[in-house]
Design a protein around this motif. Structure first.
Motif, mmCIF file in Angstrom:
data_model
loop_
_atom_site.group_PDB
_atom_site.id
_atom_site.type_symbol
_atom_site.label_atom_id
_atom_site.label_comp_id
_atom_site.label_asym_id
_atom_site.label_seq_id
_atom_site.Cartn_x
_atom_site.Cartn_y
_atom_site.Cartn_z
ATOM 1 N N ILE A 31 35.659 43.786 37.277
ATOM 2 C CA ILE A 31 35.059 42.385 37.427
ATOM 3 C C ILE A 31 36.453 41.534 37.450
ATOM 4 O O ILE A 31 36.107 40.060 37.080
ATOM 5 C CB ILE A 31 34.290 42.523 36.363
ATOM 6 N N GLU A 32 36.976 41.730 36.149
ATOM 7 C CA GLU A 32 38.403 41.495 35.788
ATOM 8 C C GLU A 32 39.751 40.990 36.754
ATOM 9 O O GLU A 32 40.343 40.047 36.685
ATOM 10 C CB GLU A 32 38.970 42.182 34.459
ATOM 11 N N GLU A 58 37.779 37.893 38.598
ATOM 12 C CA GLU A 58 38.233 36.870 38.407
ATOM 13 C C GLU A 58 39.726 36.677 38.783
ATOM 14 O O GLU A 58 39.989 35.096 38.804
ATOM 15 C CB GLU A 58 38.373 37.102 36.664
ATOM 16 N N LYS A 76 40.399 35.486 42.445
ATOM 17 C CA LYS A 76 38.873 34.612 43.137
ATOM 18 C C LYS A 76 40.080 33.371 42.745
ATOM 19 O O LYS A 76 39.662 31.984 43.421
ATOM 20 C CB LYS A 76 37.478 34.268 42.447
ATOM 21 N N ILE A 121 26.822 41.644 33.143
ATOM 22 C CA ILE A 121 27.772 41.324 34.579
ATOM 23 C C ILE A 121 26.476 40.169 34.690
ATOM 24 O O ILE A 121 27.294 39.512 35.566
ATOM 25 C CB ILE A 121 27.619 42.046 35.836
ATOM 26 N N TYR A 162 29.003 36.483 35.121
ATOM 27 C CA TYR A 162 29.916 36.985 36.225
ATOM 28 C C TYR A 162 29.062 36.759 37.623
ATOM 29 O O TYR A 162 29.578 35.834 38.987
ATOM 30 C CB TYR A 162 30.636 38.241 36.538
ATOM 31 N N LYS A 209 28.529 32.607 38.079
ATOM 32 C CA LYS A 209 29.645 31.971 38.824
ATOM 33 C C LYS A 209 30.729 31.812 39.790
ATOM 34 O O LYS A 209 31.327 31.227 40.022
ATOM 35 C CB LYS A 209 30.817 32.539 37.295
ATOM 36 N N ILE A 243 31.823 35.096 40.509
ATOM 37 C CA ILE A 243 32.660 36.007 41.165
ATOM 38 C C ILE A 243 33.110 36.873 41.042
ATOM 39 O O ILE A 243 33.348 38.024 42.258
ATOM 40 C CB ILE A 243 33.501 36.009 39.241
#
Length: 362
Positions: free
Chosen positions: A205-206, A209, A212, A238, A241, A244, A246
């Motif tokens: 996930i990091e 970001e 994206k 989560i 995210y 958003k 992401i």
């Protein structure tokens, strides 16, 4: 025998089919209810029995004792000539129960050492597991390992003997069921697995970001279920995210093939594995791989050839390699072809099962 019926049904179907083709009767055992699973296994001409009490993520010793006696009761009733068991609790209690019940041949598969064993070298739970494995492996004729890191660690701490070890290339992948598919033009990154910290979900996930910010059109997807593992991540963690844009959470599934077909790169930033079956399935469809330089994961990728190995828990490098895949589409497609070649040569399920059946004299 497994501590989770779906892995028996979906991950060991080719192995059980190969055993039956050689004229052997198969009994599958796991904790889930017979009402839910017996008919499904029956469709494959396999008898299913429930071993109640075993909970793969529970730390309740009373439940484990109940589970042990349930396994012992089932083995005593069914009287198998040989037993094949995997996943921590069923390996430990299954091998011990099999010895008590007088089973002639006992085999265990270490699909990975797991979060309890890997994450804290001095934990009380790990020390208990060491004692349990030490007892269980004394009764094993052979212990199958899927990567050299795991076998070396168990050998170094004296839990298994060198002559017991048999190396196999993961669980293998069915090259007919999982076949080459064209890579889509748009950048679509896919993670498939349990949504737990040890699978590297947070780092994924990091990295998403970062990716994206530079390539907003990239799709970064997750397929999997929310587990009860000690390192489990809750959906609410989560959800921001997802909101958003992401990442895209696509739910869980019993058939990952449609998701693999729609992705351009497969990503698994796991901290440790046996040999990740999700990666093998992606390789069989001709996808480039980004995974970690970690036990099990490093078995699947030749760095720079069919993908990249990145450091564990390093979202920055992970993002860099994801961006590289977007910016070097042609090279990424060549990597996908290399994945397919490696998979055919090394990870074909028939080759893996041949080793298992030969070792078990089936």
């Amino acid at each position: 025998m497994s501590s989770y019926a779906p892995t028996l049904f979906f991950f060991r179907e080719d192995m059980m089919a190969a055993m039956m083709e050689n004229g052997h009767e198969i009994i599958a055992a796991a904790p889930e209810s017979e009402e839910e699973w017996a008919d499904k296994f029956k469709e494959r001409n396999i008898k299913y029995v429930s071993i109640k009490g075993i909970e793969r993520t529970s730390t309740n010793p009373i439940k484990d004792v109940i589970g042990f006696f349930s396994i012992l009761k089932s083995i005593t009733k069914e009287k198998p000539e040989k037993i094949f068991t995997y996943q921590a609790k069923t390996v430990i209690y299954g091998c011990i129960a099999a010895k008590i019940a007088g089973v002639k041949k006992i085999y265990a598969l270490m699909g990975g050492l797991g979060s309890v064993f890997r994450n804290n070298k001095k934990s009380f739970a790990r020390n208990i597991m060491k004692i349990e494995y030490n007892v269980a492996f004394k009764y094993c004729d052979k212990v199958f390992f899927q990567n050299k890191d795991d076998s070396k660690e168990m050998l170094d701490i004296g839990l298994v003997k060198k002559e017991q070890i048999v190396m196999i290339n993961g669980s293998g992948v069915n090259m007919i069921k999982f076949s080459e598919k064209p890579i889509p033009k748009e950048p679509v990154f896919l993670f498939i697995g349990r949504i737990i910290k040890d699978k590297g979900v947070a780092e994924y996930i990091e990295a998403a970001e970062i990716v994206k910010e530079k390539y907003s059109e990239a799709k970064i997807q997750i397929v999997g279920y929310f587990d009860t593992n000690p390192t489990a991540i809750k959906k609410e963690e989560i959800q921001p995210y997802i909101d958003k844009g992401i990442i895209e959470y696509l739910g869980s599934t019993d058939d990952v093939r449609p998701f693999l077909e729609r992705c351009s790169v497969f990503v698994l930033p796991s901290y440790h594995e046996g040999t990740p079956k999700s990666v093998l399935e992606a390789m069989a469809t001709g996808r480039p791989i980004i995974t970690t330089d970690a036990p099990g994961c490093r078995e699947t990728v030749v760095d720079g050839v069919n993908g990249f190995l990145v450091p564990v828990k390093n979202s920055k490098v992970l993002a860099e390699k994801m961006i590289w895949m977007i910016e070097h589409r042609e090279e990424a497609e060549i990597m996908g072809q290399k994945s397919l070649e490696i998979c055919k040569e090394k990870f074909d399920v028939n080759k893996v099962n041949e080793v298992i059946l030969k070792t078990m004299e089936l």
